[in-house]
Design a protein around this motif. Sequence first.
Motif, PDB file in Angstrom:
ATOM      1  N   SER A  51       0.844  -1.192   0.000  1.00  0.00           N
ATOM      2  CA  SER A  51       0.000   0.000   0.000  1.00  0.00           C
ATOM      3  C   SER A  51       0.881   1.244   0.000  1.00  0.00           C
ATOM      4  CB  SER A  51      -0.900   0.002   1.236  1.00  0.00           C
ATOM      5  OG  SER A  51      -0.111   0.044   2.413  1.00  0.00           O
ATOM      6  N   PRO A  52       0.322   2.409  -0.347  1.00  0.00           N
ATOM      7  CA  PRO A  52       1.126   3.638  -0.293  1.00  0.00           C
ATOM      8  C   PRO A  52       1.697   3.903   1.097  1.00  0.00           C
ATOM      9  CG  PRO A  52      -0.858   4.003  -1.558  1.00  0.00           C
ATOM     10  CD  PRO A  52      -0.987   2.647  -0.957  1.00  0.00           C
ATOM     11  N   TYR A  53       0.947   3.589   2.123  1.00  0.00           N
ATOM     12  CA  TYR A  53       1.454   3.789   3.489  1.00  0.00           C
ATOM     13  C   TYR A  53       2.633   2.872   3.769  1.00  0.00           C
ATOM     14  CZ  TYR A  53       1.543   3.992   8.580  1.00  0.00           C
ATOM     15  OH  TYR A  53       1.941   4.132   9.898  1.00  0.00           O
ATOM     16  N   LYS A  54       2.622   1.679   3.203  1.00  0.00           N
ATOM     17  CA  LYS A  54       3.734   0.750   3.387  1.00  0.00           C
ATOM     18  C   LYS A  54       4.998   1.287   2.717  1.00  0.00           C
ATOM     19  CE  LYS A  54       5.464  -3.210   4.739  1.00  0.00           C
ATOM     20  NZ  LYS A  54       5.589  -3.569   6.187  1.00  0.00           N
ATOM     21  N   PHE A  55       4.856   1.834   1.528  1.00  0.00           N
ATOM     22  CA  PHE A  55       6.021   2.446   0.854  1.00  0.00           C
ATOM     23  C   PHE A  55       6.530   3.654   1.639  1.00  0.00           C
ATOM     24  CE2 PHE A  55       4.310   0.209  -2.898  1.00  0.00           C
ATOM     25  CZ  PHE A  55       5.472  -0.421  -3.313  1.00  0.00           C
ATOM     26  N   PHE A  56       5.620   4.400   2.238  1.00  0.00           N
ATOM     27  CA  PHE A  56       6.040   5.548   3.045  1.00  0.00           C
ATOM     28  C   PHE A  56       6.840   5.096   4.268  1.00  0.00           C
ATOM     29  CE2 PHE A  56       5.101   8.273   6.715  1.00  0.00           C
ATOM     30  CZ  PHE A  56       5.619   9.475   6.277  1.00  0.00           C
ATOM     31  N   LYS A  57       6.424   4.010   4.895  1.00  0.00           N
ATOM     32  CA  LYS A  57       7.113   3.521   6.091  1.00  0.00           C
ATOM     33  C   LYS A  57       8.463   2.893   5.749  1.00  0.00           C
ATOM     34  CE  LYS A  57       5.731   3.534   9.692  1.00  0.00           C
ATOM     35  NZ  LYS A  57       5.853   4.519  10.784  1.00  0.00           N
ATOM     36  N   MET A  78       2.243  15.046   7.551  1.00  0.00           N
ATOM     37  CA  MET A  78       2.964  14.699   6.335  1.00  0.00           C
ATOM     38  C   MET A  78       2.022  14.138   5.270  1.00  0.00           C
ATOM     39  SD  MET A  78       6.370  13.027   8.094  1.00  0.00           S
ATOM     40  CE  MET A  78       7.276  12.918   6.551  1.00  0.00           C
ATOM     41  N   GLY A  79       1.008  13.395   5.695  1.00  0.00           N
ATOM     42  CA  GLY A  79       0.038  12.865   4.733  1.00  0.00           C
ATOM     43  C   GLY A  79      -0.781  13.951   4.066  1.00  0.00           C
ATOM     44  N   THR A  80      -1.221  14.940   4.859  1.00  0.00           N
ATOM     45  CA  THR A  80      -1.977  16.049   4.273  1.00  0.00           C
ATOM     46  C   THR A  80      -1.092  16.895   3.351  1.00  0.00           C
ATOM     47  OG1 THR A  80      -1.481  17.326   6.269  1.00  0.00           O
ATOM     48  CG2 THR A  80      -3.609  16.190   6.177  1.00  0.00           C
ATOM     49  N   ALA A  81       0.190  17.046   3.697  1.00  0.00           N
ATOM     50  CA  ALA A  81       1.095  17.822   2.845  1.00  0.00           C
ATOM     51  C   ALA A  81       1.285  17.149   1.491  1.00  0.00           C
ATOM     52  CB  ALA A  81       2.438  18.004   3.547  1.00  0.00           C
ATOM     53  N   VAL A  82       1.406  15.826   1.497  1.00  0.00           N
ATOM     54  CA  VAL A  82       1.540  15.097   0.228  1.00  0.00           C
ATOM     55  C   VAL A  82       0.239  15.173  -0.574  1.00  0.00           C
ATOM     56  CG1 VAL A  82       1.942  12.831  -0.791  1.00  0.00           C
ATOM     57  CG2 VAL A  82       3.328  13.577   1.135  1.00  0.00           C
ATOM     58  N   TYR A  83      -0.895  15.072   0.097  1.00  0.00           N
ATOM     59  CA  TYR A  83      -2.181  15.121  -0.594  1.00  0.00           C
ATOM     60  C   TYR A  83      -2.448  16.508  -1.176  1.00  0.00           C
ATOM     61  CZ  TYR A  83      -7.063  13.955  -1.498  1.00  0.00           C
ATOM     62  OH  TYR A  83      -8.278  13.711  -2.111  1.00  0.00           O
ATOM     63  N   MET A  84      -1.982  17.553  -0.527  1.00  0.00           N
ATOM     64  CA  MET A  84      -2.168  18.911  -1.036  1.00  0.00           C
ATOM     65  C   MET A  84      -1.456  19.127  -2.360  1.00  0.00           C
ATOM     66  SD  MET A  84      -1.752  21.300   2.353  1.00  0.00           S
ATOM     67  CE  MET A  84      -2.985  21.350   3.649  1.00  0.00           C
ATOM     68  N   THR A 129      -2.248  27.378   1.000  1.00  0.00           N
ATOM     69  CA  THR A 129      -2.633  26.226   1.824  1.00  0.00           C
ATOM     70  C   THR A 129      -3.934  26.481   2.584  1.00  0.00           C
ATOM     71  OG1 THR A 129      -1.192  27.083   3.584  1.00  0.00           O
ATOM     72  CG2 THR A 129      -0.257  25.458   2.071  1.00  0.00           C
ATOM     73  N   ARG A 130      -4.214  27.723   2.894  1.00  0.00           N
ATOM     74  CA  ARG A 130      -5.437  28.013   3.632  1.00  0.00           C
ATOM     75  C   ARG A 130      -6.697  27.784   2.807  1.00  0.00           C
ATOM     76  NH1 ARG A 130      -4.414  33.317   7.538  1.00  0.00           N
ATOM     77  NH2 ARG A 130      -2.602  32.441   8.654  1.00  0.00           N
ATOM     78  N   THR A 143     -13.398  26.561  -1.268  1.00  0.00           N
ATOM     79  CA  THR A 143     -12.479  25.580  -1.872  1.00  0.00           C
ATOM     80  C   THR A 143     -12.073  24.511  -0.868  1.00  0.00           C
ATOM     81  OG1 THR A 143     -10.610  27.016  -1.315  1.00  0.00           O
ATOM     82  CG2 THR A 143     -11.582  27.271  -3.509  1.00  0.00           C
ATOM     83  N   ARG A 144     -12.929  24.175   0.028  1.00  0.00           N
ATOM     84  CA  ARG A 144     -12.603  23.234   1.113  1.00  0.00           C
ATOM     85  C   ARG A 144     -12.408  21.822   0.577  1.00  0.00           C
ATOM     86  NH1 ARG A 144     -14.991  19.871   4.980  1.00  0.00           N
ATOM     87  NH2 ARG A 144     -14.118  20.124   7.097  1.00  0.00           N
ATOM     88  N   VAL A 145     -11.356  21.176   1.083  1.00  0.00           N
ATOM     89  CA  VAL A 145     -11.076  19.771   0.762  1.00  0.00           C
ATOM     90  C   VAL A 145     -11.237  18.984   2.055  1.00  0.00           C
ATOM     91  CG1 VAL A 145      -9.383  18.140  -0.134  1.00  0.00           C
ATOM     92  CG2 VAL A 145      -9.485  20.447  -1.071  1.00  0.00           C
ATOM     93  N   SER A 146     -12.229  18.141   2.092  1.00  0.00           N
ATOM     94  CA  SER A 146     -12.560  17.448   3.342  1.00  0.00           C
ATOM     95  C   SER A 146     -11.451  16.510   3.800  1.00  0.00           C
ATOM     96  CB  SER A 146     -13.870  16.664   3.167  1.00  0.00           C
ATOM     97  OG  SER A 146     -13.738  15.705   2.122  1.00  0.00           O
ATOM     98  N   GLN A 147     -10.726  15.887   2.861  1.00  0.00           N
ATOM     99  CA  GLN A 147      -9.656  14.972   3.254  1.00  0.00           C
ATOM    100  C   GLN A 147      -8.566  15.671   4.054  1.00  0.00           C
ATOM    101  OE1 GLN A 147     -11.016  15.194   0.330  1.00  0.00           O
ATOM    102  NE2 GLN A 147     -11.664  13.162  -0.370  1.00  0.00           N
ATOM    103  N   VAL A 148      -8.427  16.969   3.861  1.00  0.00           N
ATOM    104  CA  VAL A 148      -7.410  17.746   4.583  1.00  0.00           C
ATOM    105  C   VAL A 148      -8.029  18.450   5.784  1.00  0.00           C
ATOM    106  CG1 VAL A 148      -5.747  19.638   4.403  1.00  0.00           C
ATOM    107  CG2 VAL A 148      -6.048  18.053   2.500  1.00  0.00           C
ATOM    108  N   ALA A 149      -9.160  19.110   5.573  1.00  0.00           N
ATOM    109  CA  ALA A 149      -9.763  19.907   6.639  1.00  0.00           C
ATOM    110  C   ALA A 149     -10.282  19.052   7.772  1.00  0.00           C
ATOM    111  CB  ALA A 149     -10.885  20.764   6.069  1.00  0.00           C
TER     112      ALA A 149
END
Length: 220
Positions: free
Chosen positions: A98-104, A143-149, A157-158, A165-171
């Motif tokens: 998974s992407p999280y596995k590659f990150f770790k 770090m996950g939200t920074a990559v997703y942004m 970023t605001r 322009t709200r993104v629920s995955q980040v907010a």
Amino acid sequence: MDAQRFYGRKEHDQAVRLIPSDSEDSELEESDSEEEWTPKSEDLPDDNESVDEEENEDDEVSQEAVPCLPRWRTPHSANITDYPEWQASLPKSDHINSPYKFFKMFFSEDILEVVVEQSNLYAIQCDTNKPLNLAKKELEQFMGTAVYMSLFGLPGTRMFWNKATRVSQVADTMALNRWELIKKSLHFNNNEMRQRENIDPLHKIRPLVTYLKAADNTNE
């Protein structure tokens, strides 16, 4: 006063000397008396026609000098199907990470612990009354939200927390004030340990660079 003596005799009173017919002066007088020859419009060449003829001659010379190449045109309705097809196949993997596995694989618990420790230390160095109290789980979320942004490309970023322009995955993951505070305090090394002599230009990120290089050699 005698007018005849003052003005002289009249022309018919003067003796006129006859010029012989066989003399050259008579011929000159005849030539002078003749009317000057003026060319007729039919004899003069038309300027436009001469220019057109010169341009036509230049075109003929240029066409003779440059060979005419055939033009190959493909009809718009033609379907081009002659293209190479890839005959190979990708190897099948028994286990897909998974992407999280590659990150770790690059950011393990050890390096995350270093980042949490140095970030909390820097926040206390700036203001002892405002500790950061950052945890590893919260650092992973940051770090996950920074990559997703980076997938959206918004100019600020605001805007991810803005109503329009709200993104629920980040907010929904982290509040704006907390995200900006972590970003401000994020550190990888202690600034007070920086030596005055032989200063390392990568001192601020030296632990991260050393760990990533070691992790890269281990994964190979």
